[in-house]
Design an enzyme around this catalytic site. Sequence first.
Site, PDB file in Angstrom:
ATOM      1  N   ASN A  11       0.824  -1.233  -0.102  1.00 17.42           N
ATOM      2  CA  ASN A  11      -0.023  -0.032  -0.082  1.00 17.42           C
ATOM      3  C   ASN A  11       0.851   1.203  -0.113  1.00 17.42           C
ATOM      4  O   ASN A  11       1.531   1.644   1.166  1.00 17.42           O
ATOM      5  CB  ASN A  11      -1.030  -0.189   1.171  1.00 17.42           C
ATOM      6  CG  ASN A  11      -1.769   1.311   1.391  1.00 17.42           C
ATOM      7  OD1 ASN A  11      -1.674   1.983   0.438  1.00 17.42           O
ATOM      8  ND2 ASN A  11      -2.405   1.322   2.551  1.00 17.42           N
ATOM      9  N   LYS A  13       0.163   4.089  -0.040  1.00 17.20           N
ATOM     10  CA  LYS A  13      -0.365   5.438   0.378  1.00 17.20           C
ATOM     11  C   LYS A  13      -0.328   6.592  -0.391  1.00 17.20           C
ATOM     12  O   LYS A  13      -0.159   6.558  -1.633  1.00 17.20           O
ATOM     13  CB  LYS A  13      -0.028   5.560   1.883  1.00 17.20           C
ATOM     14  CG  LYS A  13      -0.294   4.263   2.581  1.00 17.20           C
ATOM     15  CD  LYS A  13      -0.131   4.478   4.179  1.00 17.20           C
ATOM     16  CE  LYS A  13      -0.388   3.274   4.741  1.00 17.20           C
ATOM     17  NZ  LYS A  13      -0.177   3.238   6.092  1.00 17.20           N
ATOM     18  N   HIS A  96      -9.687   0.895   5.624  1.00 19.93           N
ATOM     19  CA  HIS A  96      -8.253   1.161   6.135  1.00 19.93           C
ATOM     20  C   HIS A  96      -8.367   2.220   7.293  1.00 19.93           C
ATOM     21  O   HIS A  96      -9.438   3.133   7.293  1.00 19.93           O
ATOM     22  CB  HIS A  96      -7.516   1.983   5.040  1.00 19.93           C
ATOM     23  CG  HIS A  96      -6.006   1.833   5.566  1.00 19.93           C
ATOM     24  ND1 HIS A  96      -5.529   2.554   6.206  1.00 19.93           N
ATOM     25  CD2 HIS A  96      -4.966   0.933   5.217  1.00 19.93           C
ATOM     26  CE1 HIS A  96      -4.182   2.259   6.482  1.00 19.93           C
ATOM     27  NE2 HIS A  96      -4.058   1.309   5.789  1.00 19.93           N
ATOM     28  N   GLU A  98      -6.814   4.903   8.146  1.00 17.92           N
ATOM     29  CA  GLU A  98      -6.551   6.115   7.711  1.00 17.92           C
ATOM     30  C   GLU A  98      -7.972   6.734   7.024  1.00 17.92           C
ATOM     31  O   GLU A  98      -8.262   7.818   7.095  1.00 17.92           O
ATOM     32  CB  GLU A  98      -5.442   6.305   6.594  1.00 17.92           C
ATOM     33  CG  GLU A  98      -4.106   6.202   7.449  1.00 17.92           C
ATOM     34  CD  GLU A  98      -2.995   5.436   6.782  1.00 17.92           C
ATOM     35  OE1 GLU A  98      -3.254   5.439   5.448  1.00 17.92           O
ATOM     36  OE2 GLU A  98      -2.188   4.866   7.353  1.00 17.92           O
ATOM     37  N   GLU A 168      -5.263  -4.950  10.773  1.00 16.15           N
ATOM     38  CA  GLU A 168      -4.184  -3.941  11.223  1.00 16.15           C
ATOM     39  C   GLU A 168      -4.659  -3.185  12.392  1.00 16.15           C
ATOM     40  O   GLU A 168      -5.337  -2.261  12.535  1.00 16.15           O
ATOM     41  CB  GLU A 168      -4.416  -2.943   9.900  1.00 16.15           C
ATOM     42  CG  GLU A 168      -3.794  -3.557   8.793  1.00 16.15           C
ATOM     43  CD  GLU A 168      -3.405  -2.359   7.657  1.00 16.15           C
ATOM     44  OE1 GLU A 168      -2.149  -2.587   7.346  1.00 16.15           O
ATOM     45  OE2 GLU A 168      -4.123  -1.497   7.485  1.00 16.15           O
ATOM     46  N   GLY A 174       2.291   2.419  10.742  1.00 14.43           N
ATOM     47  CA  GLY A 174       3.236   3.593  10.664  1.00 14.43           C
ATOM     48  C   GLY A 174       3.945   4.076  12.038  1.00 14.43           C
ATOM     49  O   GLY A 174       4.379   4.986  11.999  1.00 14.43           O
ATOM     50  N   SER A 214       3.362  -1.749  10.243  1.00 16.28           N
ATOM     51  CA  SER A 214       4.763  -1.669  10.601  1.00 16.28           C
ATOM     52  C   SER A 214       5.654  -3.126  10.195  1.00 16.28           C
ATOM     53  O   SER A 214       6.526  -3.337  10.870  1.00 16.28           O
ATOM     54  CB  SER A 214       5.272  -1.356  12.212  1.00 16.28           C
ATOM     55  OG  SER A 214       4.670   0.077  12.265  1.00 16.28           O
ATOM     56  N   GLY A 235       2.966  -1.214   4.312  1.00 15.72           N
ATOM     57  CA  GLY A 235       2.920  -0.010   4.216  1.00 15.72           C
ATOM     58  C   GLY A 235       4.363   0.881   3.849  1.00 15.72           C
ATOM     59  O   GLY A 235       4.729   0.506   2.609  1.00 15.72           O
ATOM     60  N   GLY A 236       4.871   1.150   4.540  1.00 14.11           N
ATOM     61  CA  GLY A 236       6.203   2.022   4.447  1.00 14.11           C
ATOM     62  C   GLY A 236       7.101   1.045   3.765  1.00 14.11           C
ATOM     63  O   GLY A 236       7.992   1.544   3.019  1.00 14.11           O
TER      64      GLY A 236
HETATM   65  P1  13P Z   1       2.882   0.408   7.607  1.00 13.17           P
HETATM   66  O1  13P Z   1       3.551  -0.797   7.221  1.00 13.17           O
HETATM   67  O2  13P Z   1       3.777   1.706   7.179  1.00 13.17           O
HETATM   68  O3  13P Z   1       2.900   0.414   9.305  1.00 13.17           O
HETATM   69  O4  13P Z   1       1.337   0.700   7.162  1.00 13.17           O
HETATM   70  C1  13P Z   1       0.560  -0.448   7.487  1.00 13.17           C
HETATM   71  C2  13P Z   1      -0.784  -0.098   6.688  1.00 13.17           C
HETATM   72  O5  13P Z   1      -1.270   0.798   6.901  1.00 13.17           O
HETATM   73  C3  13P Z   1      -0.794  -0.909   5.358  1.00 13.17           C
HETATM   74  O6  13P Z   1      -2.089  -0.623   4.688  1.00 13.17           O
END
Ligand code: 13P
Length: 261
Positions: A11, A13, A96, A98, A168, A174, A214, A235-236
């Site tokens: 993802n 983002k 999600h 967010e 999640e 994050g 994470s 994510g990251g």
């Molecule tokens: P991170 O891996 O950056 O924590 O993000 C997780 C996420 O929200 C994937 O959708």
Amino acid sequence: MSRDKKIIIGNFKMNLNVHESSLYLHTLAGMVKPRRNVEVVLAPTTLAIQSLSLQVSHRQFKLAAQNFYWRDHGPYTGEVSATMLRGIVKYGLVGHSERRHVFHESDKDIRDKVQAAIRNGIRPVLCIGETAAERADGETQHALHDQLVGGLANVTSDELEQVIIAYEPVWAIGTGQNAVPSDVTAAIQAIRNHISHLYGKPAAEFAQVLYGGSVTASTAADYLALPDVDGLLVGGASLDAHAFTQIIELAHQSGSGEEEL
Ligand code: 13P
């Protein structure tokens, strides 16, 4: 898709513009070996989905939308519908954290989006997870239950096969503060129990459930080794081609069916 195949979703983002996404895909395509036992999915900015769909080898990567609106057409300025994404993406993230917390999406929005995805031949990835406060109050199971019931309210038993659940925990997204594997197992078993109550035991055993929060190349193997975890939502670390490739290889090694495609 059977649970033998691990799903790894990157993802991006709100990172990587159209040009950067294209360069990144080019780099990744040179590093990732297509594997029969891993489905690799990229969720770029909506703006890049169309161009990446022309660039991507569909044998190597599938695409996902990070978001979409639940109506198919109409006067909804600024929105993109699942109907418009139909045939371009295989998956769509829904709910999600967010979207829930920054954009205040309600359970109704989320359930309507799950329906819109299914109606348009897109597999919804329903994201659920407790906040730090819910966790501290011992409310994790309730939070997961309520988000599952809310998101799946209009989903029939037949349609459930299309849905992927992503666990999640909000506090792990994050933050670098990833959940310990035993907590992930407990949460995903609770999720399967809730699915079992709603749809029966076979549905709970069949359901594909991912972990996200994470995840890095150093922690991925610990989650992939858990029998209840069918993949990862990254994510990251998905923005780093080396780390993401390593995570994909770890998924391949953790699964069955060895050969390359
Ligand atoms: P991170 O891996 O950056 O924590 O993000 C997780 C996420 O929200 C994937 O959708």
